[in-house]
Design an enzyme around this catalytic site. Structure first.
Site, PDB file in Angstrom:
ATOM      1  N   ILE A  84       0.848  -1.191   0.000  1.00  0.00           N
ATOM      2  CA  ILE A  84       0.000   0.000   0.000  1.00  0.00           C
ATOM      3  C   ILE A  84       0.884   1.242   0.000  1.00  0.00           C
ATOM      4  CG2 ILE A  84      -1.847   1.226   1.208  1.00  0.00           C
ATOM      5  CD1 ILE A  84      -2.308  -1.466   2.761  1.00  0.00           C
ATOM      6  N   CYS A  85       0.643   2.123  -0.942  1.00  0.00           N
ATOM      7  CA  CYS A  85       1.400   3.375  -0.982  1.00  0.00           C
ATOM      8  C   CYS A  85       0.625   4.421  -0.172  1.00  0.00           C
ATOM      9  CB  CYS A  85       1.561   3.837  -2.435  1.00  0.00           C
ATOM     10  SG  CYS A  85       2.440   5.388  -2.592  1.00  0.00           S
ATOM     11  N   LEU A  86       0.974   4.497   1.099  1.00  0.00           N
ATOM     12  CA  LEU A  86       0.280   5.426   2.003  1.00  0.00           C
ATOM     13  C   LEU A  86       1.308   5.969   2.992  1.00  0.00           C
ATOM     14  CD1 LEU A  86      -2.455   6.578   3.026  1.00  0.00           C
ATOM     15  CD2 LEU A  86      -2.645   4.561   4.471  1.00  0.00           C
TER      16      LEU A  86
END
Lengths: 161, 415
Positions: free
Chosen positions: A98-100
């Site tokens: 997840i790109c967060l």
């Protein structure tokens, strides 16, 4: 996906253990809406069921998050990934990464599992299109040796979704 | 060296001037730490407690342990224990440390000893605001859900039973919402006097409501039938829906310096306001019946006192007398004459009121009527609630009232 991540190999420190126990109790009393913790006896790895929020692209869909806690949680961020199949989302790779920002650079020890969950659901809910990130294939190929997303150098450029 | 006169130097046990081993601290200048603690620049390193216990301890939001006192961040005043604070400084980073709570750079803390009562009060108000925001969020969700359900109902309008099943849950939720908002109303009136709020009251109320509104399908269907017949009569006589939300309410709220509360109270009243009136009035009429049939207005104002009734005992807030005086200023300009009556009947009314309606809804109603006082005109004709949930609740109230009416003859005329 079942192999322990590098950050989770060591057991939890006393303070991490204590905090996680309290977070779990708080979760049981007041779980974030749309999430269900799957009960195990493993405090260091939580598997959490996510229900897509009604009225969003992910309504009536259920996914699973896997949260691995490092020895020095909460000073260090937990590793959070989607177990396959990961939702189709411009910031979620097909391997579940997840790109967060809050999961990496912007992690703060004042955050909790519950607040992470809310951030992820919010990210899902604000999506307007069901698609993989543009660089999905390249990234997933690079991660084939079982690299943790925490070792990725992320670029956080999109604050809309 | 030597101690300068007048300098604040706390008496801290030597063993609390060094870390208790919560973390494996690296790069900690123990001499400097000791000096900072002795100079009261940092909180002493007391060993953290696992539980809050009976004494007044504060929880560190990082390690979740309890301490007699915490340091405060300069930017956002959030607490942190000394040992967690030492962990925040990343020794190898060239970037200034960010506040873990609000992300302001150049994170710094100060120590002011244990929290004062005022600080604790402010903090609790802040917490309440967060809770309110959550409630508003939930309300929005419910409204959305309701609209979706209504759409479903339109589709299957040929089969009314299906509609009843689908909307049963939102109706129940709406009631829960009402009770939570009732709590907010309590805060609104207390805020002006900066008195902390006891949060323990709310869950109890919630659970009791849960029991009362745990209906089964058959009841719902019966209620719907009753409602439909009433609705038909009502439409013939007076097709206008009277919105019972007078401006005075909002003005009053601003006066007690809680303008931010107004949206919460306002929004809570609009979905079920008219319904609450009906239920309260019906229940009240049956309960009071003959004994107090003349004092319709008085009894309505008594409802307004209800938010406090369950609470006051636990909060040790205003004594009964003073609170009665306070409430009229804020919500009931005309109700001062009825004090004795209220005191005598308070508990009885509270029983009726709290079980059917969120009392801030009722409070609004009371003002509404007093505006038109003189000719007590209770409900301005039959009410036609807009949503299906309201209709069901009204139907329930009516059937209940009818059941009671059979037992005792009615007092004041309802219309």
């Amino acid at each position: 996906m079942t192999s322990p991540s590098p950050s989770a190999r060591k057991g939890l420190s006393k303070i991490a253990c204590n905090r996680l126990q309290k977070e779990l109790v708080e979760w049981q009393v007041n779980p974030p809406a749309g999430f269900k913790h799957k009960v195990t006896d493993n405090l260091q790895r939580w598997v959490i069921e996510v229900n897509g929020a009604p009225g969003t692209l992910y309504a009536n869909e259920t996914y699973q998050l896997q949260v691995d806690f490092p020895e020095h949680y909460p000073m260090e961020a937990p590793q959070v990934i989607f177990l396959p199949p990961a939702p189709l989302h411009p910031h979620i790779y097909s391997n579940g990464h997840i790109c967060l920002d809050i999961l990496y650079d912007s992690w703060s020890p004042a955050m909790t599992v519950s607040s992470i969950c809310i951030s992820i659901l919010s990210m899902l809910s604000s999506s307007t299109v069901k698609q993989r990130p543009a660089d999905n294939d390249r990234y997933v190929k690079n991660c084939r040796n079982g690299r943790s997303p925490k070792e990725t150098r992320w670029w956080f450029h999109d604050d809309k979704v | 060296m030597g101690n300068k006169l007048g300098r604040r130097r706390q008496l801290v046990d030597e063993k609390y001037t060094k870390p208790q081993g919560l973390y494996q601290h690296k790069d900690v200048d123990h001499k400097k730490l000791r000096k900072l603690i002795l100079d009261s620049k940092l909180a002493p390193c007391y060993p953290g407690d696992d539980e809050c216990g009976a004494s007044e301890l504060e929880e560190c939001p990082i390690c979740f342990l309890y301490y007699p006192s915490l340091n405060r961040s300069r930017c956002c005043l959030k607490g942190i224990c000394t040992e967690c604070f030492l962990q925040m400084k990343t020794p190898n980073s060239t970037r200034p440390t960010q506040c873990p709570f609000c992300k302001t750079s150049n994170y710094a803390v100060e120590y002011r000893g244990s929290k004062t009562k005022e600080e604790k009060g402010l903090e609790q108000i802040e917490e309440q605001r967060v809770i309110e925001a959550k409630i508003r969020m939930r309300q929005q969700e419910l409204i959305d859900e309701e609209q979706r359900n209504l759409k479903c109902r339109d589709v299957s309008s040929s089969n009314s039973t299906v509609g009843a099943i689908e909307t049963a849950a939102p109706s129940y939720n709406l009631v829960m919402e009402g009770s939570a908002v009732e709590g907010d109303e309590i805060v609104a009136s207390q805020e002006s006097c900066t008195v902390p709020v006891t949060r323990s009251v709310r869950p109890r109320q919630n659970s009791s409501r849960e029991d009362e509104f745990d209906l089964d399908l058959e009841d719902i269907m019966v209620m719907e039938a009753i409602w439909l017949s009433i609705q038909e009569n009502g439409r013939r006589r007076n097709p206008v829906y009277v919105e019972p939300a007078p401006e005075e309410q909002y003005v009053a709220e601003e006066q007690c310096s809680s303008a931010s509360m107004a949206p919460a109270a306002g929004s809570s009243s609009s979905p079920s306001g008219g319904l609450a009136c009906a239920i309260a009035a019906l229940a009240e009429r049956q309960q009071m019946g003959d004994e107090t049939s003349s004092s319709y207005q008085a009894s309505m104002s008594a409802y307004n006192m209800m938010p406090g009734c369950s609470d006051r005992d636990t909060v040790h807030f205003p004594a009964m007398g003073s609170s009665v005086e306070m409430s009229p200023d804020m919500q009931l300009p005309n109700a001062t004459g009825d004090r004795e009556w209220i005191d005598d009947n308070r508990s009885e009314i509270a029983d009726v009121g709290t079980s059917y309606a969120s009392s801030d809804d009722v409070a609004q109603t009371s003002i509404h009527h007093e505006d038109e006082s003189g000719n007590f005109q209770p409900m301005g004709g039959p009410i036609v609630p807009e949503s299906f949930e309201e209709q069901m609740m009204l139907a329930m109230a009516v059937s209940l009232a009818e059941a009671r009416a059979r037992a005792s003859p009615p007092g004041a005329a309802w219309n």
